[in-house]
Design a protein around this motif. Structure first.
Motif, PDB file in Angstrom:
ATOM      1  N   UNK A 131      -5.991   6.713  -4.122  1.00 30.68           N
ATOM      2  CA  UNK A 131      -7.227   7.233  -3.506  1.00 30.68           C
ATOM      3  C   UNK A 131      -7.329   8.746  -3.666  1.00 30.68           C
ATOM      4  N   UNK A 132      -6.184   9.450  -3.678  1.00 30.46           N
ATOM      5  CA  UNK A 132      -6.245  10.931  -3.775  1.00 30.46           C
ATOM      6  C   UNK A 132      -6.293  11.414  -5.225  1.00 30.46           C
ATOM      7  N   UNK A 151     -11.430  12.299  -6.213  1.00 27.22           N
ATOM      8  CA  UNK A 151     -11.566  13.137  -5.019  1.00 27.22           C
ATOM      9  C   UNK A 151     -11.333  14.608  -5.335  1.00 27.22           C
ATOM     10  N   UNK A 159       0.200  12.159  -0.810  1.00 26.66           N
ATOM     11  CA  UNK A 159      -0.766  12.898  -1.616  1.00 26.66           C
ATOM     12  C   UNK A 159      -0.926  12.311  -3.012  1.00 26.66           C
ATOM     13  N   UNK A 213       0.826  -1.208   0.000  1.00 26.95           N
ATOM     14  CA  UNK A 213       0.000   0.000   0.000  1.00 26.95           C
ATOM     15  C   UNK A 213       0.860   1.259   0.000  1.00 26.95           C
ATOM     16  N   UNK A 214       0.305   2.359  -0.556  1.00 29.56           N
ATOM     17  CA  UNK A 214       1.045   3.623  -0.478  1.00 29.56           C
ATOM     18  C   UNK A 214       1.173   4.070   0.973  1.00 29.56           C
ATOM     19  N   UNK A 215       2.205   4.859   1.265  1.00 29.64           N
ATOM     20  CA  UNK A 215       2.444   5.310   2.634  1.00 29.64           C
ATOM     21  C   UNK A 215       1.270   6.127   3.153  1.00 29.64           C
ATOM     22  N   UNK A 216       1.105   6.099   4.469  1.00 27.80           N
ATOM     23  CA  UNK A 216       0.047   6.863   5.126  1.00 27.80           C
ATOM     24  C   UNK A 216       0.218   8.355   4.845  1.00 27.80           C
ATOM     25  N   UNK A 217      -0.840   9.001   4.356  1.00 24.45           N
ATOM     26  CA  UNK A 217      -0.797  10.434   4.156  1.00 24.45           C
ATOM     27  C   UNK A 217      -0.158  10.901   2.856  1.00 24.45           C
TER      28      UNK A 217
END
Lengths: 141, 184
Positions: free
Chosen positions: B117-118, B122, B113, B107-111
């Motif tokens: 998902x971003x 969105x 950008x 998964x991509x790192x937390x937060x």
């Protein structure tokens, strides 16, 4: 595995640990009310996981100023997971209510909300039915 | 700083969950589950999801606790002595957890950008909401305007659950009275 990777994924792992604690309560405890509390913990952990996907570093809550004068330099977090989870929380309470109604009904019928007791009663009923059918067949079944 | 707050909140939540696991008095279990919901609401605030935090605090910590207390009053207040310790549930839980953690490695790192998902729709929603709806709160705008039909579907689910609950325990008082008359 660098420190950056660990810090970037730590949140996901923490949620998984919490989720598994809830899962353990569900599978290891026999009391139905406690099982439902465990399910709630599991559910809230999934919610937190979803919300953490929508977080943008240095971002803020996706609410604009009232006059809608939007500063293009402000970073907003992703609002879509928030909407999804808002719906999920309400649906989660609805399913919890249904589960608790089942627990009340089970207590009424069996006089207990412990899985062990209920399995024992069920076995007893089954054995009685079997012997009844057996004697109806003249002891040949 | 964010990481620190997350870690402290998380530590409190794990402690609460473990206490729920150990406690045998159901009243304490129900109260702790309310505490757990409030702590998760705090975490939602640090994750920028203020609307979710409101809902969790009101619905998760409020209504759920009331429902659990009601059930407790109608059933029993204490859990039976726990069964003998069996390694199978623990094994299942550890294996499931390990598989899930393995799944997060990609998964991509937390937060970040630039995670999928971003970068998908969105940004479109954030850009169009002020022009299309004039509502400053994007979450409200999506929930009630763009995805209004989904929210209607949610209402149908809640209605169905309410009908189910009424069917299951509707005649509770009546049945109990009949039973008491029968035993006298």
């Amino acid at each position: 595995m660098t420190l950056e990777f660990i810090l970037g994924h730590l949140n996901y792992w923490l949620f998984i640990i919490l989720m598994m604690t809830g899962f353990y309560i569900v599978v290891s405890r026999g009391n139905y009310v406690k099982k439902i509390v465990g399910l709630n913990i599991f559910q809230v952990s999934v919610f937190m996981f979803y919300i953490s996907i929508g977080k943008v570093q240095g971002g803020t809550a996706p609410i604009f100023p009232v006059d809608l004068n939007i500063d293009p330099n402000v970073v907003y977090s992703n609002p879509l997971p928030h909407v999804l989870i808002l719906t999920a929380i309400v649906v989660g309470v609805a399913t919890t209510a249904l589960g608790l109604a089942l627990v009340v009904r089970i207590r009424e019928e069996y006089g207990s909300i412990e899985e062990d007791d209920i399995l024992e009663i069920e076995q007893h009923i089954q054995a009685e039915e079997n012997s009844e059918h057996g004697s109806a067949m003249g002891g040949r079944a | 700083m964010d990481v620190l707050i997350n870690l402290v909140l998380f530590g409190m939540m794990v402690t609460t969950a473990l206490a729920i696991l150990r406690m045998r008095r159901l009243f304490a279990v129900v109260m702790l589950s309310g505490v757990f919901s409030l702590l998760s609401a705090l975490l939602f605030v640090t994750l920028d999801a203020v609307d979710v935090a409101f809902t969790e605090a009101a619905v998760g910590a409020g209504i759920s606790t009331v429902l659990l207390l009601g059930t407790m009053a109608l059933t029993s207040r204490k859990e039976k002595m726990p069964r003998k310790f069996s390694p199978i549930p623990l094994l299942v839980v550890v294996v499931t957890g390990a598989v899930l953690i393995y799944g997060t490695l990609d998964m991509p790192s937390f937060g970040s950008a630039d995670s999928p998902a971003q970068t998908h729709v969105a940004a479109q929603y954030l850009e169009r909401t002020p022009k299309d709806t004039g509502v400053p709160n994007v979450v409200t705008a999506i929930l009630a305007s763009y995805r209004g039909y989904d929210t209607f579907g949610e209402t149908v689910v809640v209605f169905t659950a309410a009908v189910g609950v009424l069917i299951l325990i509707g005649g509770f008082a009546r049945r109990r009275d009949e039973e008491e008359e029968g035993t006298d």
